[in-house]
Structures are given as C-alpha cells and as structure tokens.
Design a protein around this motif. Structure first.
Motif, mmCIF file in Angstrom:
data_model
loop_
_atom_site.group_PDB
_atom_site.id
_atom_site.type_symbol
_atom_site.label_atom_id
_atom_site.label_comp_id
_atom_site.label_asym_id
_atom_site.label_seq_id
_atom_site.Cartn_x
_atom_site.Cartn_y
_atom_site.Cartn_z
ATOM 1 N N ALA A 65 0.832 -1.204 0.000
ATOM 2 C CA ALA A 65 0.000 0.000 0.000
ATOM 3 C C ALA A 65 0.866 1.254 0.000
ATOM 4 O O ALA A 65 0.556 2.242 -0.681
ATOM 5 N N VAL A 66 1.958 1.213 0.751
ATOM 6 C CA VAL A 66 2.881 2.349 0.772
ATOM 7 C C VAL A 66 3.520 2.532 -0.601
ATOM 8 O O VAL A 66 3.620 3.653 -1.114
ATOM 9 N N ALA A 67 3.946 1.421 -1.209
ATOM 10 C CA ALA A 67 4.569 1.496 -2.537
ATOM 11 C C ALA A 67 3.611 2.106 -3.551
ATOM 12 O O ALA A 67 4.013 2.923 -4.391
ATOM 13 N N ALA A 68 2.341 1.724 -3.476
ATOM 14 C CA ALA A 68 1.355 2.267 -4.412
ATOM 15 C C ALA A 68 1.244 3.782 -4.268
ATOM 16 O O ALA A 68 1.095 4.505 -5.262
ATOM 17 N N LYS A 69 1.334 4.270 -3.041
ATOM 18 C CA LYS A 69 1.245 5.713 -2.807
ATOM 19 C C LYS A 69 2.473 6.451 -3.326
ATOM 20 O O LYS A 69 2.365 7.451 -4.036
ATOM 21 N N VAL A 70 3.652 5.961 -2.963
ATOM 22 C CA VAL A 70 4.856 6.738 -3.263
ATOM 23 C C VAL A 70 5.267 6.651 -4.728
ATOM 24 O O VAL A 70 5.848 7.604 -5.266
ATOM 25 N N PHE A 71 4.971 5.533 -5.384
ATOM 26 C CA PHE A 71 5.344 5.438 -6.791
ATOM 27 C C PHE A 71 4.340 6.143 -7.696
ATOM 28 O O PHE A 71 4.606 6.360 -8.872
ATOM 29 N N ALA A 72 3.199 6.526 -7.129
ATOM 30 C CA ALA A 72 2.199 7.255 -7.906
ATOM 31 C C ALA A 72 2.352 8.766 -7.769
ATOM 32 O O ALA A 72 1.751 9.519 -8.537
ATOM 33 N N ALA A 73 3.147 9.208 -6.799
ATOM 34 C CA ALA A 73 3.286 10.651 -6.555
ATOM 35 C C ALA A 73 4.709 10.950 -6.095
ATOM 36 O O ALA A 73 5.115 10.512 -5.018
ATOM 37 N N ALA A 74 5.440 11.700 -6.899
ATOM 38 C CA ALA A 74 6.850 11.967 -6.610
ATOM 39 C C ALA A 74 7.037 12.678 -5.274
ATOM 40 O O ALA A 74 8.010 12.419 -4.556
ATOM 41 N N HIS A 75 6.111 13.571 -4.915
ATOM 42 C CA HIS A 75 6.277 14.304 -3.658
ATOM 43 C C HIS A 75 6.109 13.389 -2.450
ATOM 44 O O HIS A 75 6.728 13.608 -1.406
ATOM 45 N N GLU A 76 5.300 12.332 -2.598
ATOM 46 C CA GLU A 76 5.145 11.380 -1.499
ATOM 47 C C GLU A 76 6.409 10.526 -1.345
ATOM 48 O O GLU A 76 6.846 10.233 -0.230
#
Length: 200
Positions: A68-79
């Motif tokens: 779930a974390v990977a999905a967030k951070v790889f979808a948004a560079a700022h995350e």
C-alpha cells in the motif's frame, strides 16, 4: 572498520550475495531490512507514516502494508520524496552504528546507493549485475505487474551504470556456485587489501 557497499538493480541478487559474504564470516547489513524494521508499530517512522496517510496503509493486524505504501509513493513523486526524507537519515544512522560496533568487514546492501548519493561514505562499492532479460524474469516471478516493475525501475539507474561506477562487479547470470566463487575471491581480496585476518 571498512564499510563496503553492495548495490545493483532490483532483482540483481544483492540479498544472495549478502548471504554468501555472511557465510564467509563477514558482518552484513541490508538497508531494506532496516527500513522494514522502521515500519514496525512503535517506531517513529510508523507514527509519522500513519499521521500522513492514515489507516489505509495498515493491514488487518495494524502493521504497515508495504504494498500500500509502494502504491502511494510510486504514484506521486512528492510522497516518495517525503518518505525518503523520513527514512534515509534513520537508515544512515543504523549503518554508522553497526560499523562502529564491528572490527570486521561490514557489507551493506543499499539498492539506491548512487541515486541518493551515499557512495562517498564507503571504502569500496560492489555492484551486483545481471542482464535486463534476467532481471525482468526475476521481477515477474515475484508476481509484480508490468506497471509495478516499470515504476520501480524508473527510480533506479541502469544495471550498466551502477556497474560502471563501482569499484568491483559480481556477475549474477551464472550458476549460484559461480556467484559464490566470485564472492569468495572478492572477500579474500578485500581482507588482504584492508590487512584483516582471514575469516573463511
């Protein structure tokens, strides 16, 4: 004692190499495992991530769901930038502390060594290399989608670039026995170079 970095693209075989060096009597450390420990409940990073992203990143047992974390951070560079800013200082601190505790060679597997600019802090850098087709086969065997694979690869330098920048290379397109042999020869060389007693 000398800190030796092990880097390479995802799927190159860094964890396997780390196990071989450990079997030869060396101290080993895996940056990914340090990160996993920082995800545990009660750790400061856990609380920071929960405050930022909420319960959606937790599994049924309230542990961090890394997918779930990977999905967030790889979808948004700022995350991704925020997460790296949170974790990287903690990982560096753990590596420095481990180095201060040992009188032996310490091999540290750091996948994004060059990408985050940490290479200058190590006495030597070893790149684990495999060809692109082998890499993709290994990643697909993890049941990752093509989107997931491409997201991760887009954050990394190529295998060839990592190899060209490193002091030593281990070629992992052969048998495991041959990879082990490469590790043994390199370990003995580094022991000799740093005037350390043989441990194998």
């Amino acid at each position: 004692m000398p800190l030796i970095a092990i880097t390479g693209g995802i799927g190159a075989g860094k964890s396997t190499v780390l196990e071989y060096f450990k079997a030869l009597g060396a101290e080993v450390l895996d940056a990914d495992q340090i990160v996993h420990s920082l995800y545990e409940p009660g750790q400061p990073a856990y609380q920071e991530m929960l405050s930022r992203w909420g319960d959606k990143i937790l599994d049924a047992g309230r542990a961090i769901d890394r997918k779930a974390v990977a999905a967030k951070v790889f979808a948004a560079a700022h995350e991704l930038s925020w997460l790296n800013g949170l974790l990287h200082p903690l990982v560096k601190q753990a590596i420095s502390a481990a180095g201060a505790r040992t009188n032996n060679l310490l091999y540290c597997a750091i996948p994004l060594l060059y990408e985050v600019g940490w290479d200058a802090g190590f006495a030597a850098v070893i790149a684990v290399w495999c060809d692109r087709n082998t890499q993709l086969l290994r990643l697909r065997s993890r049941h990752w989608s093509e989107v997931e694979i491409n997201q991760r690869l887009s954050q990394q330098l190529s295998m060839n670039e990592k190899l060209s920048r490193s002091d030593y290379g281990l070629i992992n397109t052969c048998s495991l026995a041959m990879l082990n042999q490469q590790c043994t020869h390199l370990h003995r060389h580094l022991q000799s170079m740093f005037a350390l007693p043989q441990t194998d």
